[in-house]
Design a protein around this motif. Structure first.
Motif, PDB file in Angstrom:
ATOM      1  N   LYS A   6     -40.835 -73.949  -1.199  1.00  0.00           N
ATOM      2  CA  LYS A   6     -41.729 -74.115  -0.050  1.00  0.00           C
ATOM      3  C   LYS A   6     -42.142 -72.739   0.458  1.00  0.00           C
ATOM      4  N   VAL A  39     -36.408 -76.382  -1.550  1.00  0.00           N
ATOM      5  CA  VAL A  39     -36.304 -77.746  -1.017  1.00  0.00           C
ATOM      6  C   VAL A  39     -35.227 -78.521  -1.770  1.00  0.00           C
ATOM      7  N   ASN A  50     -37.072 -80.532   5.263  1.00  0.00           N
ATOM      8  CA  ASN A  50     -37.316 -81.386   4.091  1.00  0.00           C
ATOM      9  C   ASN A  50     -36.045 -82.082   3.598  1.00  0.00           C
TER      10      ASN A  50
END
Ligand code: CA
Ligand code: CA
Ligand code: CA
Ligand code: CA
Length: 356
Positions: free
Chosen positions: A213, A227, A274
């Protein structure tokens, strides 16, 4: 047993990480090319009649782009190159109008090809709107529209682990030009990518490693967080392939990833860090074969007519029984209901009216 009790029992028996199984309700015509040919879909929402929305799919084996109606029928095919991944955005300023713009990486000549959707017919315009010559070998590609600046970008990834982000602009001759906004190294081979326009994130799949990310703005630098990883300690099994973002209200929703090695899809929270939510598989049923060895995916929450009144998830199928590869369509509300607790179902997000 009541559905909730069933779901809780199933969860207790299977454990949190075992994928639940859903079924497709529609499959597309096979792509024209044989072998590993279909790769990535993009969902285009018809502004006037959502039941006449379209799925644009790539045929990377030397074909081009196919356009499918919501019943899976191929209504157009443009033999434009070795198109690997495809993505689109709405409202691109062009000739005083708002154009629906499609970007697809062509592995023949390492360009990002730019095409437009005819908003009346849902067909791709045959005349290309632009071709951006990259400085890397193209593999995957995606788009980003900045909520901060309103600028549009095409993003390309490479088999050498590099990434280029190109700002797209009206070139003054009725077409779309590009200027390099940034370039950086991801690591190993990177393909799938997806940008979260509203939250300003750029997710990149390093095939053998996991999902990264980044900030999506060109000045965001190369700071990144992992993530999830492929293999031990992660929920993914390489290759990590397509990524897609399900947008619900208030910046919530989900990040979805194709875990090709396990023929399943991992779901993470869109917001915050996330957090991993669940995984699912597309099993056989309703006369449609299972999805295995999936490459690209796409998802929208919008109502798309009677067949998909509460959102649509599309996945490429690596082995389509009885034909060349194709794409399978799954109702989002069925994926949501298969999870315990159920995932959000939110038809309110409208990508044509992006929030700032
Ligand atoms: Ca494949
Ligand atoms: Ca790949
Ligand atoms: Ca792929
Ligand atoms: Ca299959």
């Amino acid at each position: 047993m009541r559905p909730l009790a069933c779901a809780l029992l199933a969860l207790a028996l299977t454990g949190r990480d075992d994928p639940v199984t859903v079924q497709a309700t529609v499959e597309t015509d096979p792509v024209p090319s044989a072998g590993d040919a279909a790769d990535d879909p993009a969902i285009w929402i018809n502004p006037d009649d959502p039941s006449q929305s379209r799925i644009i799919g790539t045929d990377k084996a030397g074909g081009g782009l196919a356009v499918y109606a919501m019943d899976g029928r191929q209504i157009q095919y443009i033999a434009c190159g070795k198109m690997n991944n495809v993505d689109l955005r709405y409202g691109f300023p062009l000739g005083g109008l708002k154009a629906d713009i499609v970007v697809s990486g062509d592995r023949r000549d390492d360009t990002l090809r730019v095409l437009l959707v005819d908003q009346e017919t849902g067909r791709l315009k045959e005349a290309p709107a632009g071709a951006i010559r990259l400085g890397i070998r193209v593999y995957g590609s995606c788009m980003y529209r900045s909520a901060r600046t309103g600028k549009y970008y095409g993003v390309a990834t490479s088999p050498d682990g590099e990434l280029e982000q190109w700002e797209l602009f009206e070139d003054g001759r009725g077409g779309v030009g590009g200027r390099l906004a940034r370039k950086f190294r991801v690591g190993g081979t990177a393909e799938g990518c997806a940008a979260d326009d509203e939250l300003g994130h750029l997710y990149v799949a390093e095939e053998r490693f996991g999902i990264w990310k980044y900030g999506a703005e060109p000045d965001a630098g190369t700071e990144r967080t992992l993530v999830d990883r492929a293999g031990p300690g992660g929920r993914l099994t390489g290759d990590v392939e397509g990524l897609a973002i399900y947008c619900a209200t208030n910046g919530t929703g989900y990040l979805l990833a194709s875990s090709q090695g396990s023929s399943s899809f991992a779901v993470y929270r869109r917001e915050g860090g996330n957090e991993y939510v669940m995984s699912f598989r597309i099993g056989p049923g309703r006369g449609i074969d299972a999805v295995t060895d999936c490459d690209g995916i796409d998802v929208v929450g919008a109502a798309l007519g009677d067949r998909f009144p509460r959102g649509l998830f599309v996945a490429q199928d690596g082995r389509n029984e009885g034909g060349n590869q194709n794409f399978k369509f799954v109702r989002w509300d069925e994926i949501a209901a298969a999870a315990a607790p159920p995932l959000a179902v939110d038809t309110g997000w409208n990508p044509r009216r992006p929030r700032r």
